[in-house]
Design a protein around this motif. Structure first.
Motif, PDB file in Angstrom:
ATOM      1  N   ALA A   1      -2.492 -17.352  -2.370  1.00 20.55           N
ATOM      2  CA  ALA A   1      -1.119 -16.894  -2.560  1.00 20.55           C
ATOM      3  C   ALA A   1      -0.160 -17.670  -1.660  1.00 20.55           C
ATOM      4  N   TYR A   2       1.052 -17.884  -2.178  1.00 22.99           N
ATOM      5  CA  TYR A   2       2.152 -18.397  -1.370  1.00 22.99           C
ATOM      6  C   TYR A   2       2.827 -17.190  -0.732  1.00 22.99           C
ATOM      7  N   MET A   3       2.987 -17.220   0.584  1.00 24.24           N
ATOM      8  CA  MET A   3       3.444 -16.034   1.297  1.00 24.24           C
ATOM      9  C   MET A   3       4.974 -15.917   1.393  1.00 24.24           C
TER      10      MET A   3
ATOM     11  N   LEU B   1      -6.404   1.808   6.248  1.00 24.06           N
ATOM     12  CA  LEU B   1      -5.516   2.110   5.120  1.00 24.06           C
ATOM     13  C   LEU B   1      -4.424   3.090   5.537  1.00 24.06           C
ATOM     14  N   ALA B   2      -4.793   4.097   6.319  1.00 21.63           N
ATOM     15  CA  ALA B   2      -3.803   5.073   6.791  1.00 21.63           C
ATOM     16  C   ALA B   2      -2.761   4.391   7.675  1.00 21.63           C
ATOM     17  N   ALA B   3      -3.200   3.448   8.522  1.00 21.14           N
ATOM     18  CA  ALA B   3      -2.262   2.720   9.388  1.00 21.14           C
ATOM     19  C   ALA B   3      -1.289   1.889   8.553  1.00 21.14           C
ATOM     20  N   PHE B   4      -1.772   1.319   7.458  1.00 17.48           N
ATOM     21  CA  PHE B   4      -0.896   0.585   6.542  1.00 17.48           C
ATOM     22  C   PHE B   4       0.125   1.537   5.920  1.00 17.48           C
ATOM     23  N   HIS B   5      -0.318   2.680   5.458  1.00 13.07           N
ATOM     24  CA  HIS B   5       0.597   3.639   4.819  1.00 13.07           C
ATOM     25  C   HIS B   5       1.622   4.205   5.808  1.00 13.07           C
ATOM     26  N   ARG B   6       1.261   4.277   7.087  1.00 11.34           N
ATOM     27  CA  ARG B   6       2.203   4.742   8.118  1.00 11.34           C
ATOM     28  C   ARG B   6       3.144   3.633   8.587  1.00 11.34           C
ATOM     29  N   GLY B   7       2.897   2.417   8.149  1.00  6.64           N
ATOM     30  CA  GLY B   7       3.739   1.296   8.564  1.00  6.64           C
ATOM     31  C   GLY B   7       3.270   0.622   9.839  1.00  6.64           C
ATOM     32  N   GLU B   8       2.117   1.007  10.371  1.00  5.44           N
ATOM     33  CA  GLU B   8       1.597   0.383  11.592  1.00  5.44           C
ATOM     34  C   GLU B   8       0.988  -0.987  11.301  1.00  5.44           C
ATOM     35  N   ILE B   9       0.453  -1.162  10.127  1.00  6.49           N
ATOM     36  CA  ILE B   9       0.008  -2.484   9.685  1.00  6.49           C
ATOM     37  C   ILE B   9       1.073  -2.973   8.719  1.00  6.49           C
ATOM     38  N   CYS B  10       1.800  -4.013   9.147  1.00  7.94           N
ATOM     39  CA  CYS B  10       2.899  -4.518   8.321  1.00  7.94           C
ATOM     40  C   CYS B  10       2.811  -6.030   8.115  1.00  7.94           C
ATOM     41  N   ASP B  11       1.644  -6.593   8.352  1.00  7.24           N
ATOM     42  CA  ASP B  11       1.392  -8.009   8.112  1.00  7.24           C
ATOM     43  C   ASP B  11       0.939  -8.178   6.658  1.00  7.24           C
ATOM     44  N   ALA B  12       1.608  -9.041   5.903  1.00  9.57           N
ATOM     45  CA  ALA B  12       1.361  -9.159   4.461  1.00  9.57           C
ATOM     46  C   ALA B  12      -0.079  -9.549   4.132  1.00  9.57           C
ATOM     47  N   LYS B  13      -0.632 -10.532   4.829  1.00  7.55           N
ATOM     48  CA  LYS B  13      -1.985 -10.968   4.487  1.00  7.55           C
ATOM     49  C   LYS B  13      -3.002  -9.853   4.722  1.00  7.55           C
ATOM     50  N   THR B  14      -2.784  -9.064   5.751  1.00  6.74           N
ATOM     51  CA  THR B  14      -3.678  -7.954   6.058  1.00  6.74           C
ATOM     52  C   THR B  14      -3.560  -6.865   5.004  1.00  6.74           C
ATOM     53  N   ILE B  15      -2.341  -6.541   4.632  1.00  8.85           N
ATOM     54  CA  ILE B  15      -2.117  -5.543   3.594  1.00  8.85           C
ATOM     55  C   ILE B  15      -2.776  -5.980   2.289  1.00  8.85           C
ATOM     56  N   MET B  16      -2.613  -7.242   1.937  1.00  7.31           N
ATOM     57  CA  MET B  16      -3.182  -7.743   0.687  1.00  7.31           C
ATOM     58  C   MET B  16      -4.699  -7.643   0.676  1.00  7.31           C
ATOM     59  N   LEU B  17      -5.341  -7.978   1.792  1.00 12.12           N
ATOM     60  CA  LEU B  17      -6.802  -7.911   1.834  1.00 12.12           C
ATOM     61  C   LEU B  17      -7.301  -6.468   1.880  1.00 12.12           C
ATOM     62  N   LEU B  18      -6.597  -5.585   2.568  1.00 15.67           N
ATOM     63  CA  LEU B  18      -6.982  -4.171   2.561  1.00 15.67           C
ATOM     64  C   LEU B  18      -6.845  -3.587   1.153  1.00 15.67           C
ATOM     65  N   GLN B  19      -5.768  -3.949   0.469  1.00 12.23           N
ATOM     66  CA  GLN B  19      -5.594  -3.468  -0.901  1.00 12.23           C
ATOM     67  C   GLN B  19      -6.669  -4.045  -1.821  1.00 12.23           C
ATOM     68  N   TYR B  20      -7.020  -5.309  -1.612  1.00 11.62           N
ATOM     69  CA  TYR B  20      -8.100  -5.911  -2.400  1.00 11.62           C
ATOM     70  C   TYR B  20      -9.395  -5.104  -2.204  1.00 11.62           C
TER      71      TYR B  20
ATOM     72  N   LYS C   1       0.368 -22.226   1.603  1.00  4.30           N
ATOM     73  CA  LYS C   1      -0.454 -21.461   0.678  1.00  4.30           C
ATOM     74  C   LYS C   1      -1.634 -20.935   1.476  1.00  4.30           C
ATOM     75  N   LEU C   2      -1.940 -19.643   1.324  1.00  5.71           N
ATOM     76  CA  LEU C   2      -3.070 -19.039   2.022  1.00  5.71           C
ATOM     77  C   LEU C   2      -4.240 -18.858   1.078  1.00  5.71           C
ATOM     78  N   HIS C   3      -5.431 -19.145   1.589  1.00  4.06           N
ATOM     79  CA  HIS C   3      -6.686 -18.893   0.897  1.00  4.06           C
ATOM     80  C   HIS C   3      -7.254 -17.605   1.497  1.00  4.06           C
ATOM     81  N   PHE C   4      -7.534 -16.618   0.665  1.00  2.00           N
ATOM     82  CA  PHE C   4      -7.979 -15.307   1.135  1.00  2.00           C
ATOM     83  C   PHE C   4      -9.477 -15.139   0.911  1.00  2.00           C
ATOM     84  N   PHE C   5     -10.155 -14.656   1.959  1.00  2.82           N
ATOM     85  CA  PHE C   5     -11.610 -14.496   1.931  1.00  2.82           C
ATOM     86  C   PHE C   5     -12.003 -13.098   2.393  1.00  2.82           C
ATOM     87  N   ILE C   6     -13.238 -12.731   2.051  1.00  6.26           N
ATOM     88  CA  ILE C   6     -13.884 -11.545   2.599  1.00  6.26           C
ATOM     89  C   ILE C   6     -15.283 -11.957   3.041  1.00  6.26           C
TER      90      ILE C   6
END
Length: 196
Positions: free
Chosen positions: A120-122, A168-187, A130-135
């Protein structure tokens, strides 16, 4: 249909800064849908491409994250300490190799079987990256050091091992607000990575 390359004519590229990364002011002519050519100017920041990885432990239902200071978010009103997945610039290396090295440098976990899940382009309005996302799965045997980043790169990261539901709860509370992290958690959530 006209190819995009036939609709863009670069007129001038002026280097504004090449201190940390490369910032250019680019003037170009763009062929609009109505057939008119329009002159436009944009600033383009080139910091290279990167990779990010979510380390997860299916048995424990945990993920490994980091917390580090980020000046740009600090000057934008955040306290500056971002919770993130391990990530870094490719610096000429293949994405798979670079992300294995980066994961070990930042988290202390050595992973071998990394799986690319998307690209993805951020921030495509101004940044070329462009970021390459891995798990990758990790376990106790994967821990080879304390992590924390490289001193010579002025990194000072805190390594966090959190429950996936906690992350996931930290993301929903707004404590995790880094896009790449949110995208991988959602994945991970969408693809049931923690299903047994």
């Amino acid at each position: 249909m006209i190819k995009t390359a036939q609709r863009v004519n670069i007129v001038d590229a002026q280097v504004l800064s090449h201190d940390w990364y490369l910032l250019k002011k680019i003037t170009f002519d763009y062929l609009r849908n109505n057939g008119d050519w329009q002159r436009q100017t944009r600033e383009v920041y080139d910091r290279g491409n990167g990779a990010a990885i979510l380390l997860f432990n299916r048995e424990k239902r945990t993920v490994v994250l980091t917390r580090q200071f980020r000046l740009p978010v600090f000057v934008n009103g955040h306290d500056g300490l971002l919770i993130e997945v391990a990530a870094g610039l490719l610096e000429g290396a293949a994405p798979e190799q670079r992300i294995r090295d980066e994961a070990e440098e930042e988290t202390g976990y050595r992973v071998h079987d990394v799986k690319k899940v998307f690209e993805a382009y951020m921030s495509p309005g101004s940044v070329t990256e462009k970021l390459h996302f891995f798990i990758a799965e990790y376990d106790a045997k994967s821990k080879v050091s304390e992590g924390g980043g490289l001193e010579e790169e002025t990194e000072e990261l805190e390594v966090l091992e959190w429950g996936f539901d906690e992350a996931l709860a930290a993301f929903h509370r707004g404590e995790i607000c880094d896009a790449k992290t949110i995208m991988l958690l959602q994945y991970a959530a969408m693809n049931n990575l923690f299903a047994r």
